[in-house]
Design a protein around this motif. Sequence first.
Motif, PDB file in Angstrom:
ATOM      1  N   TYR A  53      -3.152   1.227  -7.970  1.00 40.32           N
ATOM      2  CA  TYR A  53      -3.885   1.890  -9.044  1.00 40.32           C
ATOM      3  C   TYR A  53      -5.330   1.432  -9.216  1.00 40.32           C
ATOM      4  O   TYR A  53      -6.125   2.128  -9.826  1.00 40.32           O
ATOM      5  N   PHE A  54      -5.697   0.247  -8.692  1.00 35.46           N
ATOM      6  CA  PHE A  54      -7.050  -0.240  -8.926  1.00 35.46           C
ATOM      7  C   PHE A  54      -7.952  -0.177  -7.694  1.00 35.46           C
ATOM      8  O   PHE A  54      -9.166  -0.212  -7.838  1.00 35.46           O
ATOM      9  N   PHE A 103      -1.737   5.047 -19.155  1.00 32.88           N
ATOM     10  CA  PHE A 103      -2.645   4.229 -18.351  1.00 32.88           C
ATOM     11  C   PHE A 103      -3.753   5.084 -17.754  1.00 32.88           C
ATOM     12  O   PHE A 103      -4.919   4.709 -17.765  1.00 32.88           O
ATOM     13  N   ARG A 104      -3.389   6.234 -17.231  1.00 29.60           N
ATOM     14  CA  ARG A 104      -4.385   7.120 -16.617  1.00 29.60           C
ATOM     15  C   ARG A 104      -5.396   7.657 -17.632  1.00 29.60           C
ATOM     16  O   ARG A 104      -6.564   7.846 -17.311  1.00 29.60           O
ATOM     17  N   SER A 105      -4.949   7.893 -18.849  1.00 28.99           N
ATOM     18  CA  SER A 105      -5.851   8.476 -19.843  1.00 28.99           C
ATOM     19  C   SER A 105      -6.717   7.429 -20.537  1.00 28.99           C
ATOM     20  O   SER A 105      -7.808   7.743 -20.993  1.00 28.99           O
ATOM     21  N   GLN A 106      -6.251   6.199 -20.618  1.00 31.40           N
ATOM     22  CA  GLN A 106      -6.993   5.165 -21.343  1.00 31.40           C
ATOM     23  C   GLN A 106      -7.029   3.877 -20.536  1.00 31.40           C
ATOM     24  O   GLN A 106      -6.625   2.818 -20.998  1.00 31.40           O
ATOM     25  N   ARG A 107      -7.509   3.943 -19.338  1.00 29.14           N
ATOM     26  CA  ARG A 107      -7.483   2.845 -18.393  1.00 29.14           C
ATOM     27  C   ARG A 107      -8.224   1.592 -18.881  1.00 29.14           C
ATOM     28  O   ARG A 107      -7.813   0.483 -18.626  1.00 29.14           O
ATOM     29  N   ARG A 108      -9.312   1.742 -19.562  1.00 32.09           N
ATOM     30  CA  ARG A 108     -10.153   0.604 -19.956  1.00 32.09           C
ATOM     31  C   ARG A 108      -9.806   0.024 -21.329  1.00 32.09           C
ATOM     32  O   ARG A 108     -10.293  -1.016 -21.690  1.00 32.09           O
ATOM     33  N   GLY A 147      -4.350   1.055 -22.320  1.00 30.80           N
ATOM     34  CA  GLY A 147      -4.209   1.179 -20.874  1.00 30.80           C
ATOM     35  C   GLY A 147      -3.722  -0.107 -20.239  1.00 30.80           C
ATOM     36  O   GLY A 147      -2.893  -0.092 -19.325  1.00 30.80           O
ATOM     37  N   SER A 196      -0.083  -0.490 -21.047  1.00 28.48           N
ATOM     38  CA  SER A 196       0.686   0.475 -20.258  1.00 28.48           C
ATOM     39  C   SER A 196       0.884  -0.020 -18.835  1.00 28.48           C
ATOM     40  O   SER A 196       1.967   0.111 -18.261  1.00 28.48           O
ATOM     41  N   PHE A 197      -0.167  -0.601 -18.257  1.00 28.61           N
ATOM     42  CA  PHE A 197      -0.034  -1.151 -16.917  1.00 28.61           C
ATOM     43  C   PHE A 197       0.966  -2.311 -16.906  1.00 28.61           C
ATOM     44  O   PHE A 197       1.760  -2.454 -15.969  1.00 28.61           O
TER      45      PHE A 197
END
Length: 170
Positions: free
Chosen positions: A6-7, A126-131, A135, A138-139
Amino acid sequence: MLAIWYFASTAKARLGLSVFLLVCVALAFLSLAAFTERFSEVDDWTYLQRLAVYGSALKMFISSPILGVGFGNFRENYDPALIGAEIGVLDTHNLYLKSLAETGLVGTVAFFGMFGLMYRTALLRFRSQRRSLDGILSFGVMGAICSLFIHGFVTMCLTLARRLLHFSGY
């Protein structure tokens, strides 16, 4: 692996980081095998007993495949003569077999379905609020779910691989 997937920004970076991770895991495995007696010297009785526990769990599942023997009842229902331990002492040491034996197909599908929905929800957040903190949490949830399922799978595979190597003469 989840973090790499993912990163990492490109496929080339994913491949390079994955190879690096595998090399690190292999080195860690070799050092544990070389310097830890418990890791390198497990007696045959432990493996045979674990295989007997797996067999007992499968026998329970086959005897009641739809609903199982009841949640938390594995310890009270295994055959002590087959396993070589008193009732209530041992557990399955495997998430998948325990789930099947105790809750049957209905409970196992519900259990894994629930974790699948939690993983999917965590992935979408996670995809919508990664930072944001959401997020990051979620990760963490995705990593915890993956580690739970991988651990349940690896313990069974290592035990079965050890027995196959033993029977083949290695």
